[in-house]
Design a protein around this motif. Structure first.
Motif, PDB file in Angstrom:
ATOM      1  N   SER A  41      52.785-125.582  29.612  1.00 52.89           N
ATOM      2  CA  SER A  41      52.169-124.518  30.391  1.00 52.89           C
ATOM      3  C   SER A  41      53.249-123.607  30.977  1.00 52.89           C
ATOM      4  N   ALA A  42      52.796-122.497  31.589  1.00 50.43           N
ATOM      5  CA  ALA A  42      53.740-121.539  32.186  1.00 50.43           C
ATOM      6  C   ALA A  42      54.522-122.184  33.328  1.00 50.43           C
ATOM      7  N   ALA A  43      53.845-123.015  34.127  1.00 56.15           N
ATOM      8  CA  ALA A  43      54.537-123.673  35.245  1.00 56.15           C
ATOM      9  C   ALA A  43      55.630-124.605  34.732  1.00 56.15           C
ATOM     10  N   VAL A  44      55.312-125.357  33.676  1.00 55.77           N
ATOM     11  CA  VAL A  44      56.308-126.271  33.108  1.00 55.77           C
ATOM     12  C   VAL A  44      57.464-125.495  32.495  1.00 55.77           C
ATOM     13  N   ARG A  45      57.152-124.388  31.799  1.00 57.08           N
ATOM     14  CA  ARG A  45      58.224-123.582  31.198  1.00 57.08           C
ATOM     15  C   ARG A  45      59.145-123.001  32.268  1.00 57.08           C
ATOM     16  N   ALA A  46      58.570-122.559  33.382  1.00 55.70           N
ATOM     17  CA  ALA A  46      59.395-122.007  34.468  1.00 55.70           C
ATOM     18  C   ALA A  46      60.333-123.074  35.040  1.00 55.70           C
ATOM     19  N   LYS A  47      59.796-124.268  35.245  1.00 58.07           N
ATOM     20  CA  LYS A  47      60.628-125.353  35.773  1.00 58.07           C
ATOM     21  C   LYS A  47      61.688-125.779  34.763  1.00 58.07           C
ATOM     22  N   GLN A  48      61.338-125.779  33.478  1.00 56.13           N
ATOM     23  CA  GLN A  48      62.322-126.130  32.460  1.00 56.13           C
ATOM     24  C   GLN A  48      63.444-125.093  32.403  1.00 56.13           C
ATOM     25  N   GLN A  50      64.452-123.284  34.968  1.00 53.73           N
ATOM     26  CA  GLN A  50      65.254-123.539  36.168  1.00 53.73           C
ATOM     27  C   GLN A  50      66.156-124.750  35.965  1.00 53.73           C
ATOM     28  N   ALA A  51      65.629-125.795  35.329  1.00 53.73           N
ATOM     29  CA  ALA A  51      66.431-126.988  35.067  1.00 53.73           C
ATOM     30  C   ALA A  51      67.603-126.672  34.145  1.00 53.73           C
ATOM     31  N   ALA A  52      67.364-125.828  33.122  1.00 57.20           N
ATOM     32  CA  ALA A  52      68.453-125.453  32.211  1.00 57.20           C
ATOM     33  C   ALA A  52      69.538-124.674  32.959  1.00 57.20           C
ATOM     34  N   GLN A  53      69.125-123.789  33.868  1.00 55.11           N
ATOM     35  CA  GLN A  53      70.099-123.021  34.639  1.00 55.11           C
ATOM     36  C   GLN A  53      70.934-123.938  35.534  1.00 55.11           C
ATOM     37  N   VAL A  54      70.261-124.862  36.225  1.00 55.67           N
ATOM     38  CA  VAL A  54      70.974-125.787  37.113  1.00 55.67           C
ATOM     39  C   VAL A  54      71.878-126.709  36.300  1.00 55.67           C
ATOM     40  N   SER A 204      65.480-133.336  41.216  1.00 52.14           N
ATOM     41  CA  SER A 204      64.229-132.913  41.846  1.00 52.14           C
ATOM     42  C   SER A 204      63.390-132.055  40.899  1.00 52.14           C
ATOM     43  N   ILE A 205      64.038-131.163  40.161  1.00 51.58           N
ATOM     44  CA  ILE A 205      63.293-130.317  39.210  1.00 51.58           C
ATOM     45  C   ILE A 205      62.665-131.164  38.111  1.00 51.58           C
ATOM     46  N   HIS A 206      63.417-132.121  37.592  1.00 54.44           N
ATOM     47  CA  HIS A 206      62.841-133.010  36.574  1.00 54.44           C
ATOM     48  C   HIS A 206      61.641-133.778  37.131  1.00 54.44           C
ATOM     49  N   SER A 207      61.738-134.213  38.383  1.00 52.18           N
ATOM     50  CA  SER A 207      60.611-134.901  39.009  1.00 52.18           C
ATOM     51  C   SER A 207      59.408-133.969  39.137  1.00 52.18           C
ATOM     52  N   GLN A 211      55.638-134.282  37.574  1.00 52.29           N
ATOM     53  CA  GLN A 211      54.419-134.206  38.373  1.00 52.29           C
ATOM     54  C   GLN A 211      53.452-133.166  37.825  1.00 52.29           C
ATOM     55  N   ILE A 212      53.994-131.998  37.424  1.00 56.50           N
ATOM     56  CA  ILE A 212      53.132-130.957  36.852  1.00 56.50           C
ATOM     57  C   ILE A 212      52.475-131.457  35.561  1.00 56.50           C
ATOM     58  N   GLN A 213      53.269-132.086  34.708  1.00 55.49           N
ATOM     59  CA  GLN A 213      52.704-132.606  33.451  1.00 55.49           C
ATOM     60  C   GLN A 213      51.659-133.685  33.720  1.00 55.49           C
ATOM     61  N   ALA A 214      51.896-134.511  34.730  1.00 55.73           N
ATOM     62  CA  ALA A 214      50.914-135.553  35.059  1.00 55.73           C
ATOM     63  C   ALA A 214      49.621-134.922  35.559  1.00 55.73           C
TER      64      ALA A 214
END
Length: 262
Positions: A41-48, A50-54, A204-207, A211-214
């Motif tokens: 989803s869009a929320a998961v893509r945004a977090k992914q 952010q995770a790649a940037q970090v 934290s981002i991975h967590s 949570q979003i996927q769950a």
């Protein structure tokens, strides 16, 4: 006059509608159940993203941290080497100072003895000499000894001065290397703190992604369960309607047999 359909034909039409409805419902359920393999989803893509940037920041900080640690280790080795050299130089300087004082005292005593004429060996040599050449040779020998003693004393002083200058240079090098080590130590601590913060943020981002996927999976399961419930209700309704039509058709058939048309 339009002929009424037979009970068998009516039942076939009902079964056809039930089959079609079930097929459509199964397709919808299949799509709901395949939510886990669907694109994120869009929320998961945004977090992914952010995770790649970090993660990129973590890798960059890790590289910097390794370089600073290597430089810090090298500075420690250089400082230890300088401290050893300084300790050895101090020992040599102490010995040189002692030798310089001894040589200076010896030269001073010898010169005083020569110029005051209180050297017993020289007096005996002059008293026992029968020729002028012996006296000249004795005086020249005494001057040579005095000059050699003075040279030894002067060399001892120069050695002491060289060691003192070397000590000063080593002390300056020690101060410089201590300052460099302190700077690298501070930089290492700062980068280590930033690296730990970025790693905690990445965790934290991975967590959050989990949570979003769950939540999305739970929502998909709920939607699939609701679809199954609707299908079951519609199937039950169709079965009831089919049973009612079958009763009506059976009654019509019985009446037709009892009173056949002319």
């Amino acid at each position: 006059m339009k002929r009424s359909s037979s009970p068998a034909a009516e039942n076939r039409r009902v079964r056809t509608r039930i089959t079609a409805l079930a097929a459509l419902a199964l397709v919808g359920l299949a799509h709901a159940a395949a939510g886990s393999s669907a694109p994120p989803s869009a929320a998961v893509r945004a977090k992914q993203a952010q995770a790649a940037q970090v993660l990129g920041q973590v890798n960059a900080l890790d590289t910097r941290f390794g370089a600073v640690v290597d430089a810090w280790d090298g500075a420690k080795i250089q400082l230890a080497t300088t401290e050893k050299q300084l300790a050895a130089n101090r020992a040599r300087l102490t010995a040189a100072k002692k030798q310089s004082r001894i040589a200076e005292r010896r030269a001073a005593r010898l010169l005083i003895t020569i110029y005051e004429g209180e050297n017993p060996d020289l007096i005996q040599l002059l008293a026992g000499s029968s020729q002028l050449s012996d006296v000249i040779n004795a005086l020249q020998y005494t001057r040579d000894v005095a000059s050699s003693t003075q040279r030894v004393a002067a060399e001892a002083v120069r050695a002491k001065n060289r060691l003192a200058a070397a000590k000063q240079r080593l002390q300056e090098a020690e101060r410089t290397r201590r300052a460099t080590l302190a700077q690298l130590d501070g930089e290492r601590a700062s980068i280590g703190t930033m690296l730990a913060q970025r790693r905690r943020l990445l965790s934290s981002i991975h967590s959050q992604i989990g949570q979003i996927q769950a939540r999305e999976a739970a929502q998909q399961r709920a939607e699939a369960a609701a679809a199954r419930a609707r299908l079951a209700a519609q199937m039950a309704l169709l079965k009831q309607q089919a049973a009612a039509r079958a009763k009506v058709a059976a009654a019509a058939a019985a009446a037709q047999k009892a009173d056949p048309p002319p």
